[in-house]
Design an enzyme around this catalytic site. Structure first.
Site, PDB file in Angstrom:
ATOM      1  N   THR A 156      23.418  57.389  76.966  1.00  0.00           N
ATOM      2  CA  THR A 156      24.494  56.999  76.070  1.00  0.00           C
ATOM      3  C   THR A 156      25.860  57.018  76.762  1.00  0.00           C
ATOM      4  O   THR A 156      26.037  57.692  77.757  1.00  0.00           O
ATOM      5  CB  THR A 156      24.505  58.035  74.937  1.00  0.00           C
ATOM      6  OG1 THR A 156      23.240  57.995  74.317  1.00  0.00           O
ATOM      7  CG2 THR A 156      25.578  57.817  73.932  1.00  0.00           C
ATOM      8  N   ARG A 184      13.269  53.729  66.001  1.00  0.00           N
ATOM      9  CA  ARG A 184      13.770  55.101  66.199  1.00  0.00           C
ATOM     10  C   ARG A 184      15.302  55.083  66.348  1.00  0.00           C
ATOM     11  O   ARG A 184      15.862  54.276  67.073  1.00  0.00           O
ATOM     12  CB  ARG A 184      13.121  55.693  67.447  1.00  0.00           C
ATOM     13  CG  ARG A 184      13.613  57.087  67.837  1.00  0.00           C
ATOM     14  CD  ARG A 184      14.612  57.024  68.963  1.00  0.00           C
ATOM     15  NE  ARG A 184      15.066  58.357  69.360  1.00  0.00           N
ATOM     16  CZ  ARG A 184      16.173  58.591  70.048  1.00  0.00           C
ATOM     17  NH1 ARG A 184      16.924  57.580  70.432  1.00  0.00           N
ATOM     18  NH2 ARG A 184      16.525  59.800  70.359  1.00  0.00           N
ATOM     19  N   VAL A 185      15.968  55.972  65.631  1.00  0.00           N
ATOM     20  CA  VAL A 185      17.416  56.113  65.768  1.00  0.00           C
ATOM     21  C   VAL A 185      17.712  57.555  66.170  1.00  0.00           C
ATOM     22  O   VAL A 185      17.164  58.490  65.577  1.00  0.00           O
ATOM     23  CB  VAL A 185      18.141  55.772  64.443  1.00  0.00           C
ATOM     24  CG1 VAL A 185      19.638  56.036  64.565  1.00  0.00           C
ATOM     25  CG2 VAL A 185      17.889  54.308  64.066  1.00  0.00           C
ATOM     26  N   GLY A 186      18.552  57.720  67.172  1.00  0.00           N
ATOM     27  CA  GLY A 186      18.905  59.062  67.642  1.00  0.00           C
ATOM     28  C   GLY A 186      20.180  59.582  67.006  1.00  0.00           C
ATOM     29  O   GLY A 186      20.571  59.166  65.907  1.00  0.00           O
TER      30      GLY A 186
END
Ligand code: ASP
Length: 294
Positions: A156, A184-186
């Site tokens: 990121t 998928r979301v972090g």
């Protein structure tokens, strides 16, 4: 209206908590410096923390050495899914997008959402919103990671700014985790997890294993510690909490006084920062940094 003092500001950016191969260290430092300089230009002209954070993150998104925007990694289906967010410490507004595939600079869509009541838009809904707001779109393949630029596991990017008005902004942008489950979301687009900003307290932006950062509410934890501690001690408290679930991460922090610090338990963490009284500098490990007073 508070008096404008463009002479007092601070900005810090990061390019991800990860292992950086030695041959890519200079590119990471250079990318961070360019992002810092983009933000500094805005701050010295009296621009806002939000404008400076957006400008800095755009530079990092456009640099394929970082896993955000152009340079994003693929999920398990071989698709790009980007997340980004920005938080305005002056009114606690947040704009965030997740699992977007066609937005050239995901941070631009997040900024466009700041003035809206909606905090987080995902996938096609976010892309429709972006198109309606005139945010530049692209083809998913335009965002894909260039293998040799991004063989470090990629991560990121983020930015924290305090401007001459005392306003704080924090931002994140990511291509997520390489080979992740589709959808998928972090932590990156989630306020209190991957980022947080609050005038009078400061701001934080994180990188690392998103699930662990979410589970420990790491940005929120750091901000509460920042109310009574230095940025370094606040980061330490957040990392102690992260240790409960065991994961790698990196944090950049600025407090309401403009004090800057950063911390990581990953091997490397590319960071650049500058302040009204301090020239821009960049490092790939905290131990290389003599500290903001040097
Ligand atoms: N935090 C990001 C995520 O979990 C990725 C990273 O920073 O490594 O999506």
């Amino acid at each position: 209206m508070p008096e404008i003092d463009t002479g007092r500001w601070a900005i810090i950016v990061h390019g991800g908590a990860k292992d950086i191969p030695p041959q890519l260290e200079a590119r990471h430092r250079q990318g961070c410096l360019m992002a810092v300089e983009a933000g500094v230009r805005i701050l010295t002209e009296g621009g806002s923390a939000i404008q400076a954070a957006q400008a800095a993150v755009r530079v990092l998104e456009d640099d394929p050495v970082f896993n955000a925007g152009h340079g994003s990694v693929k999920n398990a289906d071989g698709d790009i899914e980007c997340d980004a967010a920005i938080m305005d410490g002056s009114d606690l507004s947040v704009g965030a997008v997740a699992a977007v595939r066609r937005i050239r600079n995901p941070i631009d869509a997040a900024v466009a959402l700041l003035s809206d009541k909606t905090v987080l838009l995902v996938a096609e809904g976010a892309e429709r919103f972006a198109r309606a707001r005139g945010v530049a779109l692209c083809e998913p393949k335009d965002l894909q990671a260039v293998p040799q630029a991004c063989d470090a596991g990629c991560d990121t990017v983020g930015c924290v700014v305090i401007d001459g008005y005392g306003d704080v902004a924090a931002a994140t942008s990511t291509g997520g985790l390489d080979g992740a489950r589709p959808g998928r979301v972090g932590d990156s687009p989630l306020p209190g997890c991957g980022l947080s900003a609050e005038n009078g307290v400061g701001g934080v932006s994180l990188s690392g294993e998103g699930e662990a950062i979410i589970r420990t509410g790491m940005a929120h934890c750091l901000m509460r510690a920042l109310e009574f501690n230095t940025p370094g001690d606040a980061a330490k408290a957040a990392f102690e909490r992260l240790a409960r679930v065991g994961a790698e991460a990196g944090a950049i922090v600025i407090d309401a006084e403009g004090r800057i610090d950063w911390m990581h338990n990953s091997r490397d963490f590319a960071v650049g920062y500058a302040r009204h009284d301090m020239a821009a500098r960049a490092f790939t490990r905290r131990e290389q940094d003599p500290g903001e007073t040097a």
